[in-house]
Scaffold this motif. Sequence first.
Motif, mmCIF file in Angstrom:
data_model
loop_
_atom_site.group_PDB
_atom_site.id
_atom_site.type_symbol
_atom_site.label_atom_id
_atom_site.label_comp_id
_atom_site.label_asym_id
_atom_site.label_seq_id
_atom_site.Cartn_x
_atom_site.Cartn_y
_atom_site.Cartn_z
ATOM 1 N N GLY A 65 0.808 -1.223 0.000
ATOM 2 C CA GLY A 65 0.000 0.000 0.000
ATOM 3 C C GLY A 65 0.832 1.259 0.000
ATOM 4 O O GLY A 65 0.291 2.357 0.124
ATOM 5 N N GLN A 66 2.166 1.102 -0.156
ATOM 6 C CA GLN A 66 3.065 2.254 -0.169
ATOM 7 C C GLN A 66 4.014 2.148 -1.362
ATOM 8 O O GLN A 66 4.164 1.103 -1.982
ATOM 9 C CB GLN A 66 3.882 2.320 1.124
ATOM 10 C CG GLN A 66 3.062 2.509 2.387
ATOM 11 C CD GLN A 66 3.934 2.580 3.629
ATOM 12 O OE1 GLN A 66 5.013 1.989 3.682
ATOM 13 N NE2 GLN A 66 3.473 3.311 4.629
ATOM 14 N N PHE A 67 4.690 3.282 -1.661
ATOM 15 C CA PHE A 67 5.783 3.297 -2.626
ATOM 16 C C PHE A 67 6.929 4.094 -2.018
ATOM 17 O O PHE A 67 6.752 4.781 -1.000
ATOM 18 C CB PHE A 67 5.339 3.910 -3.965
ATOM 19 C CG PHE A 67 5.040 5.390 -3.892
ATOM 20 C CD1 PHE A 67 5.996 6.335 -4.236
ATOM 21 C CD2 PHE A 67 3.794 5.846 -3.485
ATOM 22 C CE1 PHE A 67 5.722 7.700 -4.175
ATOM 23 C CE2 PHE A 67 3.503 7.215 -3.414
ATOM 24 C CZ PHE A 67 4.477 8.130 -3.749
ATOM 25 N N TYR A 76 2.122 6.547 1.135
ATOM 26 C CA TYR A 76 0.932 5.808 0.733
ATOM 27 C C TYR A 76 0.678 5.934 -0.772
ATOM 28 O O TYR A 76 0.857 7.007 -1.355
ATOM 29 C CB TYR A 76 -0.305 6.316 1.479
ATOM 30 C CG TYR A 76 -0.370 5.891 2.931
ATOM 31 C CD1 TYR A 76 -0.162 4.568 3.295
ATOM 32 C CD2 TYR A 76 -0.649 6.813 3.929
ATOM 33 C CE1 TYR A 76 -0.227 4.171 4.615
ATOM 34 C CE2 TYR A 76 -0.709 6.427 5.263
ATOM 35 C CZ TYR A 76 -0.496 5.106 5.601
ATOM 36 O OH TYR A 76 -0.555 4.707 6.906
ATOM 37 N N CYS A 77 0.263 4.834 -1.375
ATOM 38 C CA CYS A 77 -0.153 4.875 -2.780
ATOM 39 C C CYS A 77 -1.310 5.855 -2.944
ATOM 40 O O CYS A 77 -2.163 5.974 -2.051
ATOM 41 C CB CYS A 77 -0.617 3.499 -3.248
ATOM 42 S SG CYS A 77 0.670 2.240 -3.334
ATOM 43 N N PRO A 78 -1.384 6.553 -4.078
ATOM 44 C CA PRO A 78 -2.550 7.405 -4.331
ATOM 45 C C PRO A 78 -3.823 6.562 -4.428
ATOM 46 O O PRO A 78 -3.766 5.339 -4.573
ATOM 47 C CB PRO A 78 -2.217 8.050 -5.691
ATOM 48 C CG PRO A 78 -0.756 7.854 -5.887
ATOM 49 C CD PRO A 78 -0.401 6.583 -5.171
ATOM 50 N N ALA A 79 -4.953 7.226 -4.351
ATOM 51 C CA ALA A 79 -6.231 6.541 -4.540
ATOM 52 C C ALA A 79 -6.237 5.834 -5.892
ATOM 53 O O ALA A 79 -5.649 6.317 -6.870
ATOM 54 C CB ALA A 79 -7.382 7.539 -4.463
ATOM 55 N N ASP A 80 -6.860 4.658 -5.933
ATOM 56 C CA ASP A 80 -7.015 3.859 -7.149
ATOM 57 C C ASP A 80 -5.712 3.223 -7.610
ATOM 58 O O ASP A 80 -5.579 2.835 -8.781
ATOM 59 C CB ASP A 80 -7.643 4.676 -8.288
ATOM 60 C CG ASP A 80 -8.964 5.295 -7.883
ATOM 61 O OD1 ASP A 80 -9.630 4.739 -6.994
ATOM 62 O OD2 ASP A 80 -9.342 6.339 -8.447
ATOM 63 N N CYS A 91 3.245 3.033 -7.615
ATOM 64 C CA CYS A 91 2.314 1.938 -7.337
ATOM 65 C C CYS A 91 1.681 1.498 -8.660
ATOM 66 O O CYS A 91 1.944 2.079 -9.705
ATOM 67 C CB CYS A 91 1.238 2.391 -6.348
ATOM 68 S SG CYS A 91 1.899 2.909 -4.740
ATOM 69 N N THR A 92 0.853 0.488 -8.599
ATOM 70 C CA THR A 92 0.206 -0.055 -9.796
ATOM 71 C C THR A 92 -1.247 0.403 -9.844
ATOM 72 O O THR A 92 -1.961 0.310 -8.838
ATOM 73 C CB THR A 92 0.261 -1.592 -9.780
ATOM 74 O OG1 THR A 92 1.628 -2.016 -9.714
ATOM 75 C CG2 THR A 92 -0.382 -2.175 -11.029
ATOM 76 N N VAL A 100 -9.643 2.092 -5.179
ATOM 77 C CA VAL A 100 -9.361 1.750 -3.787
ATOM 78 C C VAL A 100 -8.894 3.028 -3.100
ATOM 79 O O VAL A 100 -8.360 3.931 -3.743
ATOM 80 C CB VAL A 100 -8.279 0.641 -3.698
ATOM 81 C CG1 VAL A 100 -6.925 1.136 -4.196
ATOM 82 C CG2 VAL A 100 -8.170 0.066 -2.301
ATOM 83 N N ALA A 101 -9.126 3.117 -1.789
ATOM 84 C CA ALA A 101 -8.717 4.310 -1.049
ATOM 85 C C ALA A 101 -7.196 4.405 -0.988
ATOM 86 O O ALA A 101 -6.485 3.401 -1.061
ATOM 87 C CB ALA A 101 -9.302 4.275 0.365
ATOM 88 N N SER A 102 -6.681 5.619 -0.843
ATOM 89 C CA SER A 102 -5.243 5.830 -0.743
ATOM 90 C C SER A 102 -4.655 5.002 0.400
ATOM 91 O O SER A 102 -5.151 5.036 1.523
ATOM 92 C CB SER A 102 -4.954 7.316 -0.501
ATOM 93 O OG SER A 102 -3.583 7.533 -0.272
ATOM 94 N N GLY A 103 -3.609 4.216 0.096
ATOM 95 C CA GLY A 103 -2.924 3.419 1.102
ATOM 96 C C GLY A 103 -3.604 2.117 1.456
ATOM 97 O O GLY A 103 -3.052 1.326 2.213
ATOM 98 N N ALA A 104 -4.793 1.864 0.911
ATOM 99 C CA ALA A 104 -5.547 0.660 1.281
ATOM 100 C C ALA A 104 -5.356 -0.480 0.289
ATOM 101 O O ALA A 104 -5.817 -1.587 0.534
ATOM 102 C CB ALA A 104 -7.032 0.984 1.410
#
Length: 209
Positions: A65-67, A76-80, A91-92, A100-104
């Motif tokens: 959930g992170q980069f 945290y990864c951005p949303a989606d 992130c992918t 998906v929510a940011s970081g989730a």
Amino acid sequence: LIKTEGVRLVIHCNEVEVLNVKLLSTCSYSSWSDTWNREVTKIKFNYNDKASDYYGTKPDDCFAGQFLDQTTGCTYCPADEWSAPNIDPTCTACPTGKGVASGAGTQESDCTWNACVASQYLDQSTGCTDCPADQWSAAANSDPTCTACPTGKGVASGAGTQESDCTWNACVASQYLDQSTGCTDCPADQWSAAANSDPTCTACPTGKG
């Protein structure tokens, strides 16, 4: 030696990491010396040496959930977007139509279908799909169906965004269209053809009924 959450010993041999072990779980800044964190580019070996005492700065993997942002660290990864544990700079992205929510997002399956726009329903296999003819839906619809128009009313497929988009269907022969109640039989001595959307019927010729 490198300092992340604690102090780690990192050994490389022929540019391949052969050891990465945490020596201390914590290390306060008062006991840490920046001189420990250095890189040795060349070192002489004895014939029986097995590995170098190369000092590196290899970071720990970021959590799922992170980069890894090279300036600020794990972010945290951005949303989606999603990621497994990694040290990648990005992130992918979720598949088209999913989010998906940011970081989730820790795996692709965490990406779920986004709610649909008005006039669509959510098919869990294919995503948002236009409502069938004579059905409608409001915005942010996550239901697997749309809502049927009132009896006698209809709307084109994918065009129904609210109930008022449903309009009276044309009437069968011998009826006229009353905008309050719908199709109504023609009065005596009057007639209409099929697909009549007029509010009246046509009077029979004089002397006929």
